[in-house]
Design a protein around this motif. Structure first.
Motif, mmCIF file in Angstrom:
data_model
loop_
_atom_site.group_PDB
_atom_site.id
_atom_site.type_symbol
_atom_site.label_atom_id
_atom_site.label_comp_id
_atom_site.label_asym_id
_atom_site.label_seq_id
_atom_site.Cartn_x
_atom_site.Cartn_y
_atom_site.Cartn_z
ATOM 1 N N LEU A 65 34.617 10.454 -11.380
ATOM 2 C CA LEU A 65 35.123 10.933 -12.669
ATOM 3 C C LEU A 65 34.028 11.062 -13.739
ATOM 4 N N PRO A 66 33.129 10.068 -13.885
ATOM 5 C CA PRO A 66 32.086 10.214 -14.916
ATOM 6 C C PRO A 66 31.229 11.467 -14.734
ATOM 7 N N TYR A 67 31.027 11.886 -13.488
ATOM 8 C CA TYR A 67 30.196 13.060 -13.234
ATOM 9 C C TYR A 67 30.929 14.358 -13.598
ATOM 10 N N VAL A 68 32.259 14.350 -13.462
ATOM 11 C CA VAL A 68 33.053 15.504 -13.898
ATOM 12 C C VAL A 68 32.972 15.634 -15.417
ATOM 13 N N TYR A 69 33.143 14.514 -16.123
ATOM 14 C CA TYR A 69 33.037 14.517 -17.585
ATOM 15 C C TYR A 69 31.645 14.971 -18.030
ATOM 16 N N ASN A 73 30.674 18.268 -20.199
ATOM 17 C CA ASN A 73 29.914 18.077 -21.439
ATOM 18 C C ASN A 73 28.647 18.934 -21.443
ATOM 19 N N CYS A 74 27.922 18.942 -20.327
ATOM 20 C CA CYS A 74 26.692 19.736 -20.228
ATOM 21 C C CYS A 74 26.996 21.226 -20.358
ATOM 22 N N LEU A 75 28.085 21.687 -19.748
ATOM 23 C CA LEU A 75 28.441 23.105 -19.809
ATOM 24 C C LEU A 75 28.789 23.528 -21.239
ATOM 25 N N ILE A 76 29.560 22.685 -21.935
ATOM 26 C CA ILE A 76 29.948 23.018 -23.317
ATOM 27 C C ILE A 76 28.726 23.038 -24.230
ATOM 28 N N CYS A 77 27.865 22.028 -24.092
ATOM 29 C CA CYS A 77 26.670 21.954 -24.944
ATOM 30 C C CYS A 77 25.679 23.063 -24.600
ATOM 31 N N GLY A 99 20.966 19.228 -16.754
ATOM 32 C CA GLY A 99 21.994 18.206 -16.580
ATOM 33 C C GLY A 99 23.163 18.707 -15.755
ATOM 34 N N ALA A 100 23.584 19.944 -15.993
ATOM 35 C CA ALA A 100 24.708 20.519 -15.245
ATOM 36 C C ALA A 100 24.372 20.630 -13.756
ATOM 37 N N VAL A 101 23.122 21.018 -13.451
ATOM 38 C CA VAL A 101 22.702 21.117 -12.047
ATOM 39 C C VAL A 101 22.751 19.743 -11.375
ATOM 40 N N PHE A 102 22.249 18.723 -12.055
ATOM 41 C CA PHE A 102 22.278 17.362 -11.500
ATOM 42 C C PHE A 102 23.713 16.896 -11.266
ATOM 43 N N GLN A 103 24.586 17.074 -12.271
ATOM 44 C CA GLN A 103 25.961 16.592 -12.152
ATOM 45 C C GLN A 103 26.698 17.328 -11.027
ATOM 46 N N PHE A 104 26.467 18.636 -10.916
ATOM 47 C CA PHE A 104 27.126 19.407 -9.859
ATOM 48 C C PHE A 104 26.629 18.959 -8.483
ATOM 49 N N THR A 105 25.332 18.648 -8.376
ATOM 50 C CA THR A 105 24.774 18.154 -7.105
ATOM 51 C C THR A 105 25.406 16.822 -6.723
ATOM 52 N N TYR A 106 25.530 15.919 -7.703
ATOM 53 C CA TYR A 106 26.150 14.626 -7.441
ATOM 54 C C TYR A 106 27.605 14.800 -6.989
ATOM 55 N N LEU A 107 28.320 15.693 -7.648
ATOM 56 C CA LEU A 107 29.727 15.919 -7.296
ATOM 57 C C LEU A 107 29.864 16.548 -5.912
ATOM 58 N N THR A 108 28.922 17.415 -5.562
ATOM 59 C CA THR A 108 28.940 18.015 -4.219
ATOM 60 C C THR A 108 28.774 16.938 -3.159
ATOM 61 N N LEU A 109 27.817 16.029 -3.366
ATOM 62 C CA LEU A 109 27.619 14.920 -2.427
ATOM 63 C C LEU A 109 28.851 14.023 -2.384
ATOM 64 N N PHE A 110 29.454 13.794 -3.544
ATOM 65 C CA PHE A 110 30.646 12.951 -3.602
ATOM 66 C C PHE A 110 31.773 13.572 -2.774
ATOM 67 N N LEU A 111 31.951 14.884 -2.908
ATOM 68 C CA LEU A 111 33.014 15.577 -2.171
ATOM 69 C C LEU A 111 32.750 15.566 -0.665
ATOM 70 N N ILE A 112 31.485 15.648 -0.281
ATOM 71 C CA ILE A 112 31.141 15.656 1.151
ATOM 72 C C ILE A 112 31.510 14.332 1.809
ATOM 73 N N TYR A 113 31.250 13.223 1.107
ATOM 74 C CA TYR A 113 31.414 11.905 1.723
ATOM 75 C C TYR A 113 32.686 11.169 1.308
ATOM 76 N N ALA A 114 33.494 11.770 0.460
ATOM 77 C CA ALA A 114 34.751 11.123 0.051
ATOM 78 C C ALA A 114 35.809 11.292 1.139
ATOM 79 N N GLY A 123 38.173 17.410 -6.165
ATOM 80 C CA GLY A 123 38.061 18.864 -6.102
ATOM 81 C C GLY A 123 38.923 19.527 -7.168
ATOM 82 N N GLY A 124 40.129 18.990 -7.346
ATOM 83 C CA GLY A 124 41.031 19.505 -8.381
ATOM 84 C C GLY A 124 40.466 19.312 -9.776
ATOM 85 N N LEU A 125 39.867 18.136 -10.017
ATOM 86 C CA LEU A 125 39.263 17.861 -11.328
ATOM 87 C C LEU A 125 38.058 18.764 -11.588
ATOM 88 N N LEU A 126 37.276 19.014 -10.544
ATOM 89 C CA LEU A 126 36.098 19.873 -10.688
ATOM 90 C C LEU A 126 36.518 21.309 -11.015
#
Length: 246
Positions: A65-69, A73-77, A99-114, A123-126
């Motif tokens: 969840l923190p990575y989605v937030y 945040n990075c996209l809006i800013c 920052g957006a690239v880093f957060q998206f990379t982290y979320l991609t890894l999270f989705l792969i191993y969740a 996935g729905g939150l993203l």
């Protein structure tokens, strides 16, 4: 002779104004670049967590969840920094795009191993985060002129950044309750403080309310974190040095 004196004085005045302008620009860029560098330290801080996730092939009890937030945040800013919304804040674009690239990379890894249930949820939150950003971009472009667009997106970026302060507030509360700095790494707190100070200075130099207000709040929270670290780490050291009773 009088004409020559006037010309020389005019040239001197122009040179002085150019020198002061260059110094002003230098200060702006120095503050913005410093903010980018300290933000980069924060962006790479979750790497050990994701190394563990990849090594164990499981997200365990970690939350995405923190990575989605952070991504939203990075996209809006980043949107706020673009020329179609604001002028002259290019270093806001760079820091938030990275920052957006880093957060998206982290979320991609999270989705792969969740596991399947968490994959569906995250996935729905993203998708929701991307849809919300797309809606903000569309509405700001279609329904607002340039000055109004900057004001709308500026306030949204301020609200987004202030919502991100929930994490340091939680850590501050935890440190006070436990009387321990175990959950507040010093260098991470220092990087957060320095990043906030840098972007506060950047916003002040550019006279940009939407940059200096949230980063001013971040600076205050950073000072509180560092003071708490100094107080409780010293207290722990004093307790450690107490003589043992026989």
């Amino acid at each position: 002779m009088s004409n020559l004196a006037v010309t020389a004085a005019s040239i001197a005045a122009i040179e002085t104004s150019l020198a002061s302008f260059s110094f002003y620009q230098l200060c702006c860029y120095a503050a913005g670049i410093a903010g980018n560098l300290f933000a980069f330290v924060l962006f790479i801080s979750p790497i050990p967590t994701f190394k563990r996730i990849v090594r164990n092939k499981s997200t365990e009890q970690f939350s995405g969840l923190p990575y989605v937030y952070s991504l939203l945040n990075c996209l809006i800013c980043m949107w706020y920094g673009l020329p179609i919304v604001s002028y002259g804040v290019v270093l806001v674009i760079t820091v938030n795009s990275i920052g957006a690239v880093f957060q998206f990379t982290y979320l991609t890894l999270f989705l792969i191993y969740a596991d399947t249930r968490r994959k569906i949820k995250m996935g729905g939150l993203l998708i929701g985060a991307f849809c919300l950003f797309a809606l903000i971009a569309y509405v700001s472009l279609e329904l607002f002129d340039h000055p109004s667009r900057q004001t709308l997106v500026g306030y949204l970026s301020v609200a987004s950044l202030i919502s991100m302060f929930a994490s340091p507030l939680f850590i501050i509360n935890l440190v006070i309750k436990t009387k321990s700095v175990e959950f507040m790494p010093f260098y991470l707190s220092l990087a957060t403080f320095l990043m906030s100070v840098s972007f506060f200075a950047y916003g002040m130099l550019l006279h940009d309310f939407f940059i200096y207000i949230p980063n001013g709040i971040g600076t205050v929270l950073g000072v509180v974190q560092l003071l708490l670290y100094a107080y409780y780490s010293r207290k722990s050291g004093d307790e450690y040095r107490l003589p043992l009773l026989a």
